[in-house]
Design an enzyme around this catalytic site. Structure first.
Site, mmCIF file in Angstrom:
data_model
loop_
_atom_site.group_PDB
_atom_site.id
_atom_site.type_symbol
_atom_site.label_atom_id
_atom_site.label_comp_id
_atom_site.label_asym_id
_atom_site.label_seq_id
_atom_site.Cartn_x
_atom_site.Cartn_y
_atom_site.Cartn_z
ATOM 1 C CG PHE A 53 2.623 3.885 6.897
ATOM 2 C CD1 PHE A 53 3.810 4.510 6.549
ATOM 3 C CD2 PHE A 53 1.735 4.561 7.718
ATOM 4 C CE1 PHE A 53 4.114 5.788 7.027
ATOM 5 C CE2 PHE A 53 2.027 5.821 8.217
ATOM 6 C CZ PHE A 53 3.222 6.446 7.866
ATOM 7 C CG PHE A 106 0.210 -6.294 4.479
ATOM 8 C CD1 PHE A 106 -0.172 -5.708 5.668
ATOM 9 C CD2 PHE A 106 -0.684 -7.174 3.881
ATOM 10 C CE1 PHE A 106 -1.393 -5.981 6.266
ATOM 11 C CE2 PHE A 106 -1.921 -7.465 4.462
ATOM 12 C CZ PHE A 106 -2.268 -6.863 5.648
ATOM 13 C CB CYS A 113 -0.957 -0.007 1.182
ATOM 14 S SG CYS A 113 -2.085 -1.431 1.129
ATOM 15 C CG HIS A 144 -1.388 4.456 5.508
ATOM 16 N ND1 HIS A 144 -1.465 4.211 4.152
ATOM 17 C CD2 HIS A 144 -1.572 3.247 6.106
ATOM 18 C CE1 HIS A 144 -1.658 2.920 3.938
ATOM 19 N NE2 HIS A 144 -1.744 2.306 5.114
ATOM 20 C CG HIS A 194 -6.335 0.890 2.024
ATOM 21 N ND1 HIS A 194 -5.527 1.750 1.304
ATOM 22 C CD2 HIS A 194 -5.488 0.048 2.684
ATOM 23 C CE1 HIS A 194 -4.268 1.452 1.541
ATOM 24 N NE2 HIS A 194 -4.220 0.422 2.364
ATOM 25 C CE LYS A 231 -5.153 4.717 2.699
ATOM 26 N NZ LYS A 231 -4.251 5.859 2.925
#
Length: 406
Positions: free
Chosen positions: A393, A395, A164, A301, A336, A331
């Site tokens: 940010f 995974f 992301c 984020h 997202h 968001k």
């Protein structure tokens, strides 16, 4: 620092709209693009919530049949956004023919053609039935390879797959290419497929909100009653250019990309880190030569997950508690947008700077202990913006932050 890097064109294809004017209006009015997709529930998702992204209707007037066959869904989104970005930048086919332009796009999946290919093979047991386009649709580099072919781009050409943070990293890397004199112009951005196949594995993790009775209230960044994120998609494209090059050709300058920061958490594959978030923000501000007191607005984020929002709120608190910077997460309206999010949010930030407002963090009704005391605005604030910070940010602990200046 090297050369200055500016934005001269933007394009967007999102649940908030498919033109810059539509998206600006949605942001200013706090209008959500989230809805309920019954097809997801039929397919087996526990949550049918998603950003409602229109499907581009491409015809032979846009692209020939051979080219259209090789476009994945996210590549179709990216084509629409990139075409608009080049138009706004005043870059036409003649310019592209006589100048070297690069392309760096963020994309980290292409699930639909892979699954469709597997279904055909399971049924027909004959690879000849797959057709011409599946190979070009199924690769993570589908966006770059298609855009560079369609627009005849001959510069740097690669895909950033960084979960992301992909879209933000693409902007940062494009900026670095121009700063170092390796390119004068780079098309950058991010793209995210929105079909039912793309996010099933996230749904399996229980990552999605199940507040399906009120879709527009489901995405609740920083709110203590949040129960998960809402998936979305689309594409965003930006034309980055050397400042002197832009001035010489008479381009309109929309904003300057003046800082890029990055870090990796080095921890669990799905575990956020306030330390990693903070390092990326600090590096971006140091790269831009600004301090926390210079930042007017932060596009967080914050995806509306309990853990992710918590760690980012702690990092924001360490750097900005008591400062004047307003904070919101777009968001809350888009859901997202995953691989495109860093790029679309750079577009959102630039639109806010151009039009003098901060978009609201809708559904922020009850702060939790980490978000309480942060300068998060639940309503639109009309105010001049000169310097903004945008966080992404992902995974695997990948973090990116950008500083943009009007």
């Amino acid at each position: 620092m090297g050369r200055r890097v500016v934005i001269t064109g933007m394009g967007i294809w999102s649940c908030l709209g498919t033109t810059l004017s539509e998206v600006t209006e949605s942001l200013e009015q706090g209008r959500s693009g989230i809805g309920l997709d019954q097809d997801r529930l039929k397919y087996g998702y526990r949550s049918g919530l998603c950003g409602i992204v229109p499907e581009p209707q491409l015809t032979k007037k846009d692209l020939d049949r051979h080219t259209r066959a090789g476009l994945s869904q996210e590549a179709r989104y990216a084509f629409m956004a990139s075409r608009d970005a080049f138009r706004q930048a005043g870059v036409d086919a003649d310019y592209l023919q006589h100048h070297e332009v690069g392309c760096i796009f963020g994309n980290d999946s292409s699930a639909e053609p892979v699954i469709e290919s597997a279904k055909i093979m399971d049924e027909k047991h004959d690879s000849a039935m797959l057709g011409y386009g599946h190979v070009f649709q199924s690769m993570n580099s589908t966006v770059n390879m298609n855009l560079c072919t369609i627009f005849h781009l001959r510069g740097i050409n690669f895909t950033v797959s960084a979960a992301c943070a992909s879209g933000s990293h693409s902007i940062g890397l494009g900026m670095m290419m121009i700063r170092q004199g390796l390119q004068d112009m780079v098309l950058v951005g991010g793209a995210q497929e929105s079909n039912i196949y793309a996010m099933a594995s996230f749904d399996a993790l229980g990552a999605f909100s199940v507040r399906m009775d009120e879709p527009t209230k489901a995405s609740r960044p920083f709110d203590k009653d949040r129960d998960g994120l809402v998936p979305s998609g689309g594409a965003a494209a930006l034309v980055l250019e050397d400042y002197d090059h832009a001035v010489a050709r008479g381009a309109t300058i929309l904003a300057e990309v003046c800082g890029y920061g990055f870090s990796s958490n080095g921890g669990g594959i799905s575990t956020p880190s306030d330390g990693g978030c903070r390092i990326a923000m600090e590096r971006a501000m140091a790269d831009a030569g600004v301090t926390a007191d210079d930042i007017d607005y932060i596009n967080a984020h914050a995806t509306s997950t309990p853990q992710g929002d918590m760690y980012e709120a702690r990092a924001l608190g360490e750097l900005f508690r008591g400062r004047r910077a307003l904070i919101s997460s777009t968001k809350s309206m888009t859901g997202h947008e995953c691989w495109m999010a860093g790029a679309s949010e750079a577009v959102y930030c630039t639109l806010m700077m151009q039009h003098g407002f901060v978009a609201p963090n809708v559904n922020f009704e009850h702060p939790d202990e980490d978000s309480e005391g942060l300068n998060i605005t639940p309503v639109t604030v009309h105010t001049p913006l000169h310097t903004v910070l945008s966080n992404s940010f992902g995974f695997g602990g990948t973090n990116a932050a950008l500083v943009l200046r009007k």
